[in-house]
Design an enzyme around this catalytic site. Structure first.
Site, PDB file in Angstrom:
ATOM      1  N   LYS A  57      24.198 -15.226   1.530  1.00 26.05           N
ATOM      2  CA  LYS A  57      24.265 -16.583   1.018  1.00 26.05           C
ATOM      3  C   LYS A  57      25.094 -17.517   1.891  1.00 26.05           C
ATOM      4  O   LYS A  57      25.060 -18.729   1.698  1.00 26.05           O
ATOM      5  CB  LYS A  57      24.788 -16.594  -0.420  1.00 26.05           C
ATOM      6  CG  LYS A  57      23.963 -15.815  -1.401  1.00 26.05           C
ATOM      7  CD  LYS A  57      22.496 -16.210  -1.513  1.00 26.05           C
ATOM      8  CE  LYS A  57      22.258 -17.631  -1.860  1.00 26.05           C
ATOM      9  NZ  LYS A  57      20.919 -17.825  -2.517  1.00 26.05           N
TER      10      LYS A  57
HETATM   11  N1  PMP Z   1      21.314 -10.418  -3.475  1.00 26.54           N
HETATM   12  C1  PMP Z   1      22.508 -10.964  -3.671  1.00 26.54           C
HETATM   13  C2  PMP Z   1      23.703 -10.051  -3.734  1.00 26.54           C
HETATM   14  C3  PMP Z   1      22.629 -12.344  -3.843  1.00 26.54           C
HETATM   15  O1  PMP Z   1      23.836 -12.882  -4.049  1.00 26.54           O
HETATM   16  C4  PMP Z   1      21.470 -13.134  -3.814  1.00 26.54           C
HETATM   17  C5  PMP Z   1      21.555 -14.597  -4.084  1.00 26.54           C
HETATM   18  N2  PMP Z   1      21.518 -14.891  -5.481  1.00 26.54           N
HETATM   19  C6  PMP Z   1      20.229 -12.531  -3.587  1.00 26.54           C
HETATM   20  C7  PMP Z   1      20.197 -11.167  -3.412  1.00 26.54           C
HETATM   21  C8  PMP Z   1      18.935 -13.297  -3.586  1.00 26.54           C
HETATM   22  O2  PMP Z   1      18.806 -14.156  -2.497  1.00 26.54           O
HETATM   23  P1  PMP Z   1      18.022 -15.512  -2.642  1.00 26.54           P
HETATM   24  O3  PMP Z   1      18.816 -16.408  -3.553  1.00 26.54           O
HETATM   25  O4  PMP Z   1      17.948 -16.069  -1.261  1.00 26.54           O
HETATM   26  O5  PMP Z   1      16.682 -15.238  -3.220  1.00 26.54           O
END
Ligand code: PMP
Length: 477
Positions: A57
């Site tokens: 992130k």
């Molecule tokens: N895994 C973790 C540990 C995250 O913090 C996030 C973000 N919410 C994600 C996966 C998913 O990524 P994205 O928001 O880009 O779909």
């Protein structure tokens, strides 16, 4: 001492940056060698925990913050506000700190203690909101964040779910890195879907760069709505889409472009957790829960592929932020998830036998009236009350709001919702937990105890059955 910016001193060695903002990205790909068993395709994990804020992130945080500076939405002295399950907040807090902004992060209460502590350590102000609220509820994460933005002059809401700079950051960095690192040999890209920023930005880039060759596979918790689940709660944090039964319109994030995904693998929490433990012990990689979900999907994908094919899967963060959850036998055991180590002594599971043969206990839906609940609780020592669901089924432990007994309802008005008259939730012990430890944990509690398996309530027994080490004798099931 005068600080000379690195671009002013001519050629600078790779890996030298002017600030934390520039140090985001360029994470390594590491091949999986042992958990792949007899899979012939190559599987690479992209280790996003090596970003400065500790997760994938950071990329979205940097992209959104720089775009807000460029558009003038965020000005010097401003405050960065975000609703997040933690990692976006960490990325924003780190970059905001380095650029002189204040940051406020609103997180749901299910977020790990480690993540909240990390946010505070980065100087962020943390607001914790209660879980299990429909999206339009004033206590929902997003409503709280938006209220803060209205109240605080100079506040800017990052809004990762609907901010185009989130997928754009992955199109500009994650996608090109994977293409370059594999020399264009990548054939399959696997990622979890939270806001959808990662899979959308990197997936679209890789499809374009490969002329449509790269297949994009979403990894989703079993019950998440993205993969076709009913939206019931699950235990792997930060991925998937939960649907509160009282949410009127189920709006998906604009950061997620559904068309980019060729297929979604639906991964039960227990499969993700078991794999996380293996990856730590057999690959030397300590990863977070959503990495378990994503890598489980990558292994399912790779199993059908030949030796020329190359799967790249995103590991969004490290297991360090979840030592109290996916790597804690106390947490795992109470919910009936696989433990980190094999247990040699008798477990609660040995006592209750085959969970598929157990009759799930009566769980009262939260929408019942007191009069209706009284009928059902009559003759029992107490029953759990869980979030109202149209489709019933074994309740997820996290959906349980409390319990009722004939005594707790005695003076309650007949027409009241039962949810207004709840006693504390019943204690629970998990099938994977050593029986001795479970008995110690519930202490001198008498009356009903819930038995959990893989996060769901599968039986209700009397506490005395556990201490006696037998259920049949006491007829507890
Ligand atoms: N895994 C973790 C540990 C995250 O913090 C996030 C973000 N919410 C994600 C996966 C998913 O990524 P994205 O928001 O880009 O779909």
């Amino acid at each position: 001492m005068t600080v000379v910016p690195s671009h002013a001193v001519g050629r600078v060695a790779a890996g030298v940056f002017d600030s934390v903002t520039d140090a985001v990205g360029n994470t390594p790909l590491v091949r999986l060698n042992r958990v792949v068993d007899d899979i012939r395709a190559t599987v690479y994990v992209k280790l996003e925990y090596l970003n400065p804020g500790g997760s994938v992130k950071d990329r979205a945080a940097r992209g959104m913050l720089l775009a807000a500076e460029a558009s003038g939405e965020l000005r010097p002295g401003g405050t960065v506000v975000e609703a997040t399950s933690g990692n976006t907040g960490l990325g924003l807090a780190a970059i905001a700190a380095a650029r002189g902004y204040r940051s406020i992060v609103v997180v749901p209460d299910k977020v790990s203690e480690e993540k909240k502590a990390l946010l505070r350590a980065h100087g962020a102000e943390v607001h914790v909101t209660p879980g299990l609220r429909p999206v339009d509820h004033p206590e929902h994460l997003r409503s709280v964040a938006l209220r803060l933005v209205e109240e605080i002059p100079g506040a800017w809401f990052a809004g990762q779910y609907d901010n185009a700079a989130n997928p754009a950051a992955h199109r500009a960095t994650t996608g090109p890195e994977i293409w370059g690192q594999t020399g264009g040999r990548v054939t399959h890209f696997v990622a979890g879907i939270g806001t959808g920023g990662t899979i959308t930005g990197a997936g679209e880039y890789l499809k374009e760069a490969s002329g449509g060759v790269v297949r994009v596979i979403g990894a989703d918790p079993q019950t998440s709505v993205y993969g076709g689940g009913d939206g019931r709660i699950w235990y792997v944090e930060a991925v998937g889409h939960f649907l509160h039964p009282e949410t009127e319109a189920d709006v998906w994030p604009e950061s997620y472009h559904v068309d980019v995904v060729d297929r979604i693998e639906r991964i039960p929490d227990a499969e993700a957790i078991r794999l996380l433990h293996r990856i730590a012990r057999e690959e030397g990689l300590l990863l977070g829960g959503s990495s378990g979900t994503a890598i489980a999907a990558a292994l399912r994908t790779a199993r059908a592929l030949g030796p020329e094919e190359v799967v790249v899967v995103i590991a969004p963060d490290s297991g360090r932020a979840y030592l109290s959850k996916y790597f804690s036998d106390a947490w795992l055991g109470a919910l009936g998830f696989p433990l980190t180590t094999a247990v040699t002594e008798p477990t609660v599971g040995d006592l209750v036998g085959d969970v598929d043969q157990l009759a799930a206990p009566v769980t009262l839906p939260s929408g019942l009236t007191v009069a209706e609940a009284r009928q059902l609780v009559h003759g029992t020592e107490g029953l759990p009350v869980a979030l109202q669901r149209a489709a019933a089924g074994p309740s997820v432990v996290a959906e349980i709001l409390g319990s009722v007994t004939a005594a707790t309802l005695a003076d309650a008005p007949d027409g009241d919702p039962v949810s207004a008259h709840l006693a504390a939730p019943l204690p629970f012990v998990g099938t994977t937990e050593p029986l001795r430890g479970a008995v110690q944990r519930i202490g001198d509690h008498s009356g009903p105890v819930l038995i959990t398996h893989e996060g769901r309530v599968v039986a209700l027994v009397d506490a005395s059955c556990l201490s006696a080490g037998t259920v049949e004798e006491h007829g507890g099931l």
